[in-house]
Design a protein around this motif. Structure first.
Motif, PDB file in Angstrom:
ATOM      1  N   UNK A   1     -22.162  14.345   2.673  1.00 31.84           N
ATOM      2  CA  UNK A   1     -20.892  13.565   2.081  1.00 31.84           C
ATOM      3  C   UNK A   1     -20.548  13.547   3.736  1.00 31.84           C
ATOM      4  N   UNK A   2     -19.625  12.720   4.688  1.00 32.89           N
ATOM      5  CA  UNK A   2     -19.169  12.374   5.745  1.00 32.89           C
ATOM      6  C   UNK A   2     -17.882  11.954   5.400  1.00 32.89           C
ATOM      7  N   UNK A   3     -16.765  12.526   5.596  1.00 35.62           N
ATOM      8  CA  UNK A   3     -15.740  12.108   5.075  1.00 35.62           C
ATOM      9  C   UNK A   3     -14.841  11.333   6.595  1.00 35.62           C
ATOM     10  N   UNK A   4     -14.365  10.459   5.877  1.00 34.16           N
ATOM     11  CA  UNK A   4     -13.945   9.273   6.911  1.00 34.16           C
ATOM     12  C   UNK A   4     -12.942   9.933   7.708  1.00 34.16           C
ATOM     13  N   UNK A   5     -11.806   9.985   8.482  1.00 34.02           N
ATOM     14  CA  UNK A   5     -10.348   9.940   8.683  1.00 34.02           C
ATOM     15  C   UNK A   5      -9.723   8.722   8.823  1.00 34.02           C
ATOM     16  N   UNK A   6      -8.760   8.764   9.064  1.00 33.81           N
ATOM     17  CA  UNK A   6      -7.597   7.191   9.549  1.00 33.81           C
ATOM     18  C   UNK A   6      -7.469   7.295  10.851  1.00 33.81           C
ATOM     19  N   UNK A   7      -6.287   6.406  11.334  1.00 34.36           N
ATOM     20  CA  UNK A   7      -5.541   6.806  12.545  1.00 34.36           C
ATOM     21  C   UNK A   7      -3.823   6.858  12.631  1.00 34.36           C
ATOM     22  N   UNK A   8      -3.402   6.278  14.434  1.00 31.65           N
ATOM     23  CA  UNK A   8      -2.648   6.473  14.074  1.00 31.65           C
ATOM     24  C   UNK A   8      -1.365   5.876  14.810  1.00 31.65           C
ATOM     25  N   UNK A   9       0.835   5.594  14.887  1.00 32.18           N
ATOM     26  CA  UNK A   9       0.674   4.296  16.084  1.00 32.18           C
ATOM     27  C   UNK A   9       2.379   4.617  15.857  1.00 32.18           C
ATOM     28  N   UNK A  10       3.971   4.259  16.650  1.00 29.54           N
ATOM     29  CA  UNK A  10       5.312   4.074  16.538  1.00 29.54           C
ATOM     30  C   UNK A  10       5.496   3.299  17.020  1.00 29.54           C
ATOM     31  N   UNK A  11       7.841   3.984  16.451  1.00 30.80           N
ATOM     32  CA  UNK A  11       8.514   2.110  17.242  1.00 30.80           C
ATOM     33  C   UNK A  11       9.570   2.788  17.779  1.00 30.80           C
ATOM     34  N   UNK A  12      10.784   1.676  18.274  1.00 30.99           N
ATOM     35  CA  UNK A  12      11.871   2.185  19.128  1.00 30.99           C
ATOM     36  C   UNK A  12      13.060   2.093  18.487  1.00 30.99           C
ATOM     37  N   UNK A  13      13.385   3.443  17.759  1.00 29.07           N
ATOM     38  CA  UNK A  13      14.575   3.434  17.612  1.00 29.07           C
ATOM     39  C   UNK A  13      15.557   4.696  16.878  1.00 29.07           C
ATOM     40  N   UNK A  14      16.258   5.098  16.585  1.00 26.51           N
ATOM     41  CA  UNK A  14      16.966   6.415  16.919  1.00 26.51           C
ATOM     42  C   UNK A  14      16.778   7.404  15.325  1.00 26.51           C
TER      43      UNK A  14
ATOM     44  N   UNK B   1       8.817  24.307   7.741  1.00 25.54           N
ATOM     45  CA  UNK B   1       9.006  23.872   8.570  1.00 25.54           C
ATOM     46  C   UNK B   1       8.784  22.745   9.542  1.00 25.54           C
ATOM     47  N   UNK B   2       8.504  22.072   8.320  1.00 21.56           N
ATOM     48  CA  UNK B   2       7.806  20.793   9.075  1.00 21.56           C
ATOM     49  C   UNK B   2       8.244  19.892   8.155  1.00 21.56           C
ATOM     50  N   UNK B   3       9.002  18.715   9.353  1.00 20.50           N
ATOM     51  CA  UNK B   3       9.559  17.314   9.098  1.00 20.50           C
ATOM     52  C   UNK B   3       8.508  16.127   9.120  1.00 20.50           C
ATOM     53  N   UNK B   4       8.872  15.616   7.881  1.00 20.30           N
ATOM     54  CA  UNK B   4       7.847  14.189   8.022  1.00 20.30           C
ATOM     55  C   UNK B   4       8.367  12.812   8.008  1.00 20.30           C
TER      56      UNK B   4
ATOM     57  N   UNK C   1       3.928  18.061  17.660  1.00 18.19           N
ATOM     58  CA  UNK C   1       4.276  16.979  16.599  1.00 18.19           C
ATOM     59  C   UNK C   1       3.012  16.849  16.636  1.00 18.19           C
ATOM     60  N   UNK C   2       2.074  16.374  15.500  1.00 20.52           N
ATOM     61  CA  UNK C   2       1.110  15.457  14.421  1.00 20.52           C
ATOM     62  C   UNK C   2       1.044  14.317  14.505  1.00 20.52           C
ATOM     63  N   UNK C   3       0.691  13.067  14.160  1.00 24.13           N
ATOM     64  CA  UNK C   3       0.446  11.872  13.698  1.00 24.13           C
ATOM     65  C   UNK C   3      -0.416  11.742  12.525  1.00 24.13           C
ATOM     66  N   UNK C   4      -0.895  11.602  11.025  1.00 24.09           N
ATOM     67  CA  UNK C   4      -1.355  12.232   9.661  1.00 24.09           C
ATOM     68  C   UNK C   4      -1.214  11.140   9.011  1.00 24.09           C
ATOM     69  N   UNK C   5      -2.331  10.595   8.003  1.00 23.15           N
ATOM     70  CA  UNK C   5      -2.447   9.982   6.913  1.00 23.15           C
ATOM     71  C   UNK C   5      -2.436   8.441   7.778  1.00 23.15           C
ATOM     72  N   UNK C   6      -2.805   8.336   9.209  1.00 20.34           N
ATOM     73  CA  UNK C   6      -2.431   6.963   9.220  1.00 20.34           C
ATOM     74  C   UNK C   6      -3.581   5.959   8.579  1.00 20.34           C
ATOM     75  N   UNK C   7      -3.294   4.698   8.764  1.00 21.95           N
ATOM     76  CA  UNK C   7      -4.071   3.832   7.589  1.00 21.95           C
ATOM     77  C   UNK C   7      -3.931   2.441   8.829  1.00 21.95           C
TER      78      UNK C   7
ATOM     79  N   UNK D   1       2.036   9.636   9.200  1.00 21.73           N
ATOM     80  CA  UNK D   1       3.296   9.865   9.482  1.00 21.73           C
ATOM     81  C   UNK D   1       3.577  10.911  10.567  1.00 21.73           C
ATOM     82  N   UNK D   2       4.802  10.881  11.327  1.00 21.25           N
ATOM     83  CA  UNK D   2       5.192  11.812  12.155  1.00 21.25           C
ATOM     84  C   UNK D   2       5.762  12.782  11.454  1.00 21.25           C
ATOM     85  N   UNK D   3       4.788  13.713  11.535  1.00 25.05           N
ATOM     86  CA  UNK D   3       5.197  15.682  11.244  1.00 25.05           C
ATOM     87  C   UNK D   3       5.365  16.535  12.524  1.00 25.05           C
TER      88      UNK D   3
END
Length: 466
Positions: A50-63, A73-76, A136-142, A201-203
């Motif tokens: 069984x091969x598990x497939x993982x998803x992907x990522x991205x981001x925007x311009x706000x503060x 110690x992680x912020x999600x 910085x890490x990007x996770x749970x990308x759909x 998610x930005x971790x």
């Protein structure tokens, strides 16, 4: 036109074959360093994998401030890209003010178009931090596949095989902020399908000095296993099961082959990160002892790992050694039983029979470092000889399955240049823009491309580069 190649041919239930290559071009000195990887199909019965497939990522311009979930110690930070219908943008040409160009733009809320010349959107965001020491890490990308209309706005050469993003720490009023910019598209390396990011998610993980210390392995081996006894050193190049007869062991100076012990850490490269755990001595290898010989598995200098993001296997060569070394002795005995035991045949019913599997092969020669620095090496010279042929034999190759050639090409030339790649009867072209020979300019142009065709009948895969 120096080149470095890597090919992977795949023939399986996944109908995929993959290959990768890296090439370099120059007007006078042209080189080729090839790596070919081919996957094929054969008739075998094996247990289901069984091969598990993982998803992907991205981001925007706000503060944003840290109003989010906090684990340890992680912020999600949860982010969504709300895509809307493409919009039209009209731009007057400078040459003729009466003539206008109409651009169709893919759009999501707060998309940034200023950083790219192809009018594809980028997600930018500025995040306030309380410290600059965050990873910085990007996770749970759909992702979703582009619609047929959206695909018309792309050429596959524009889209990377994985999500790409840039990050840096900026200061506003002496307070640290994370600036992150994500290109929200990726291409499947096997079938060329293009996906756009919809959520992720930005971790952010705080990197404290205590955290780094806890990751560092304490070295507690007082004496190496090689500090006493008689030892024989052998070398291997490829991963696989190795057989050594008792006569060969005795000729090497092993007095008691029945009591053989083998130590080694394989041929993979050490991690470049000092924080990763590393063995502080040689590890013992289990062996199978038969009537007059022993068997053991040796780990060579080429490692194959599954890239779940692009759903392909990729090889990594040891850049510092062509061989892996193992140490043999019959004098050593720490009380550990190093013999492989026989296991009873399972009585469980077979759940699935698989008759096709993926296979790999590669060709790579690392002989020339173009700038006499760094880890990029190239091989065959393209000067008087401007054509190279490569053949790969795969017994029981399944005809008609998809074969994919993944090329990573590096070109250096003051004028535009190109290569022609003939692969299993199909012909593909790879073009490169010119580079400046100025001392501080980019030394070469680098491209990653994927070429797909069908596997031929017979067991032979031919590749030609001109």
């Amino acid at each position: 036109m120096p080149l470095k190649w890597s090919f992977t041919v795949v023939s399986s239930h996944f109908s995929s074959v993959q290959a990768s290559a890296i090439a370099e071009q120059a007007l006078t000195a042209n080189f080729l360093n090839q790596t070919l990887t081919l996957k094929t199909g054969s008739n075998y019965n094996i247990k289901q994998t069984i091969v598990r497939k993982l998803p992907f990522i991205i981001i925007l311009i706000l503060v944003f401030s840290f109003k989010s979930q906090i684990y340890s110690q992680s912020i999600i930070l949860n982010r969504n890209l709300n895509w809307t219908k493409s919009v039209k943008k009209i731009k007057n040409e400078q040459i003729n003010k009466n003539k206008a160009l109409i651009y169709h733009l893919l759009r999501f809320k707060n998309a940034n178009y200023a950083s790219r010349k192809d009018f594809l959107p980028v997600y930018d965001e500025l995040i306030a931090l309380n410290s600059e020491k965050y990873s910085v890490e990007l996770r749970d990308m759909q992702f979703v596949v582009l619609t047929s209309d959206e695909k018309k706005l792309f050429t596959k050469n524009q889209i990377p095989f994985k999500i790409e993003y840039d990050k840096e720490i900026l200061y506003q009023r002496k307070a640290p902020h994370l600036s992150i910019s994500v290109f929200p598209f990726k291409q499947n390396v096997q079938n060329g399908e293009i996906y756009k990011l919809t959520s992720f998610k930005i971790v952010l993980t705080e990197q404290s000095s205590s955290t780094k210390t806890s990751k560092t392995k304490s070295f507690n081996t007082l004496n190496s296993v090689l500090s006493s006894g008689n030892w024989v050193k052998i070398k291997i190049q490829e991963s696989g099961i190795y057989r050594i007869s008792f006569n060969e062991l005795e000729n090497l100076g092993i007095s008691n082959p029945q009591n053989l012990h083998i130590f080694g850490n394989g041929g993979s490269m050490l991690s470049y990160s000092n924080e990763d755990e590393q063995p502080d001595d040689l590890s013992e290898i289990d062996i199978l002892v038969k009537d007059n010989y022993i068997l053991f598995y040796g780990d060579g200098t080429v490692q194959w790992k599954y890239d779940s993001l692009n759903q392909v296997f990729k090889q990594t060569m040891n850049l510092y050694s062509d061989y892996a070394y193992y140490f043999l002795s019959s004098d050593y005995n720490n009380g550990r039983d190093n013999k492989i035991k026989s296991e009873l045949q399972s009585t469980d019913p077979t759940t699935k029979t698989i008759t096709i599997f993926d296979d790999f092969a590669y060709h790579e020669i690392d002989s020339i470092n173009l700038i006499k620095s760094g880890r990029l090496w190239v091989g065959e010279l393209f000067d008087f000889q401007t054509e190279y042929d490569f053949s790969f034999n795969f017994p029981n190759l399944v005809a008609g399955n998809s074969l994919s050639l993944n090329s990573s090409l590096l070109a250096r030339s003051p004028i535009s240049s190109s290569f022609s790649i003939s692969f299993a009867g199909a012909v593909f072209n790879s073009s490169f823009s010119s580079v400046s020979y100025d001392y501080i300019a980019t030394y070469a142009t680098h491209k990653n491309e994927n070429f797909t065709t069908s596997s031929p009948s017979g067991d032979l895969i031919n590749v030609k580069l001109t």
